[in-house]
Design an enzyme around this catalytic site. Structure first.
Site, mmCIF file in Angstrom:
data_model
loop_
_atom_site.group_PDB
_atom_site.id
_atom_site.type_symbol
_atom_site.label_atom_id
_atom_site.label_comp_id
_atom_site.label_asym_id
_atom_site.label_seq_id
_atom_site.Cartn_x
_atom_site.Cartn_y
_atom_site.Cartn_z
ATOM 1 N N GLY A 15 0.780 -1.241 0.000
ATOM 2 C CA GLY A 15 0.000 0.000 0.000
ATOM 3 C C GLY A 15 0.807 1.286 0.000
ATOM 4 O O GLY A 15 0.344 2.298 0.520
ATOM 5 N N ASN A 17 1.431 3.049 -2.664
ATOM 6 C CA ASN A 17 0.675 3.986 -3.514
ATOM 7 C C ASN A 17 -0.533 4.540 -2.770
ATOM 8 O O ASN A 17 -0.855 5.722 -2.889
ATOM 9 C CB ASN A 17 0.261 3.310 -4.826
ATOM 10 C CG ASN A 17 1.400 3.261 -5.826
ATOM 11 O OD1 ASN A 17 1.718 4.258 -6.456
ATOM 12 N ND2 ASN A 17 2.045 2.104 -5.936
ATOM 13 N N ASN A 110 -5.962 2.554 -12.601
ATOM 14 C CA ASN A 110 -4.965 1.583 -12.127
ATOM 15 C C ASN A 110 -3.579 2.137 -12.381
ATOM 16 O O ASN A 110 -3.383 2.919 -13.305
ATOM 17 C CB ASN A 110 -5.128 0.253 -12.879
ATOM 18 C CG ASN A 110 -4.171 -0.815 -12.361
ATOM 19 O OD1 ASN A 110 -3.939 -0.928 -11.142
ATOM 20 N ND2 ASN A 110 -3.587 -1.595 -13.252
ATOM 21 N N HIS A 112 0.378 0.756 -13.065
ATOM 22 C CA HIS A 112 1.118 -0.452 -13.444
ATOM 23 C C HIS A 112 2.606 -0.087 -13.555
ATOM 24 O O HIS A 112 2.937 0.960 -14.122
ATOM 25 C CB HIS A 112 0.588 -0.969 -14.789
ATOM 26 C CG HIS A 112 1.226 -2.254 -15.203
ATOM 27 N ND1 HIS A 112 0.895 -3.461 -14.623
ATOM 28 C CD2 HIS A 112 2.206 -2.528 -16.105
ATOM 29 C CE1 HIS A 112 1.634 -4.419 -15.174
ATOM 30 N NE2 HIS A 112 2.435 -3.879 -16.070
ATOM 31 N N ASP A 153 -4.669 -4.749 -17.172
ATOM 32 C CA ASP A 153 -3.698 -3.732 -17.608
ATOM 33 C C ASP A 153 -4.020 -3.184 -18.990
ATOM 34 O O ASP A 153 -3.134 -2.971 -19.822
ATOM 35 C CB ASP A 153 -2.263 -4.313 -17.594
ATOM 36 C CG ASP A 153 -1.901 -4.857 -16.228
ATOM 37 O OD1 ASP A 153 -2.312 -4.260 -15.221
ATOM 38 O OD2 ASP A 153 -1.216 -5.894 -16.172
ATOM 39 N N GLU A 182 5.951 6.019 -9.423
ATOM 40 C CA GLU A 182 4.533 5.626 -9.360
ATOM 41 C C GLU A 182 3.777 6.563 -8.426
ATOM 42 O O GLU A 182 2.681 7.030 -8.740
ATOM 43 C CB GLU A 182 4.389 4.201 -8.816
ATOM 44 C CG GLU A 182 4.914 3.130 -9.721
ATOM 45 C CD GLU A 182 4.600 1.745 -9.167
ATOM 46 O OE1 GLU A 182 3.545 1.555 -8.542
ATOM 47 O OE2 GLU A 182 5.428 0.846 -9.360
#
Ligand code: GRF
Length: 204
Positions: A15, A17, A110, A112, A153, A182
């Site tokens: 977690g 992000n 999302n 990736h 994705d 990210e």
């Protein structure tokens, strides 16, 4: 002035992000509020991070439901009940079903850890992504924020950040170079959506 956007984050693991998004909301860099953190795993560290931040946590373990369809529709209902405006997947390891896309059309993002459309899809998660990038001799990699559709994705790409791949890189060193990117990229895309700068209707 409009209200802050209500954000739900779905996470299965550490977690970081999620942490970046929560911190940015708290510090006013995102005009939004993380109102719920959902995990498929009861012991995901992401849930601990959420609890420490005083954010509601919800666990939906697919094995507790008769079908993935039911599991997913329960998540969709829980988020609808909480008037969620934006759903952010942040290391969420289970594929969402059509009911989530119907409940939140063009409102699921999302992140990736590669430059999609390359190095995405089934099996391309965690170290596997970076192993594949290094094995292919790529000179650069990075991360991608995209809208989620029913494929892994897939979906329109909203933003990317690039980093070099060094000849001495291992999957771990490459992941360590990409991870901070990210956090920045995800925060900037979510901030743009919440401030009205990014119109998701027009994407893709
Ligand atoms: C990140 O690398 C993200 O790109 C991928 O899953 C990982 C989650 O990392 N989808 P963290 O749990 O946010 O640290």
């Amino acid at each position: 002035m409009e209200d802050k956007k209500r954000i739900a984050v779905l996470a299965s693991g550490n977690g970081t992000n999620l942490q970046a998004l929560m911190d940015a909301c708290r510090e006013g860099r995102i005009f939004g509020e993380v109102v719920a953190v959902v995990s498929n795993k009861k012991y995901a560290y992401a849930l601990t991070r959420a609890r420490e931040a005083g954010i509601e946590t919800l666990v939906f373990d697919p094995s507790d439901y008769k079908s993935r369809t039911l599991w997913c529709s329960k998540i969709a209902s829980a988020l609808k009940e909480r008037n969620v405006d934006l759903v952010c997947l942040a290391g969420f390891m289970v594929k969402l079903e059509a009911s989530m896309m119907r409940a939140f059309p063009r409102r699921i993002l999302n992140i990736h850890p590669a430059l999609l459309p390359k190095y995405g899809g089934k099996g391309m998660f965690g170290k596997h992504v970076h192993e594949a990038v290094i094995a292919a001799g790529e000179k650069e990699s990075g991360c991608t924020v995209h809208l989620v559709d029913e494929l892994f994705d897939h979906g329109p790409i909203l933003a990317q950040a690039k980093v070099p791949v060094e000849p001495s890189d291992t999957p771990d060193t490459l992941a360590a170079r990409i991870h901070p990117q990210e956090h920045q990229l995800y925060v900037s895309v979510v901030a743009d959506f919440c401030s009205g700068k990014l119109n998701l209707e027009g994407e893709g």
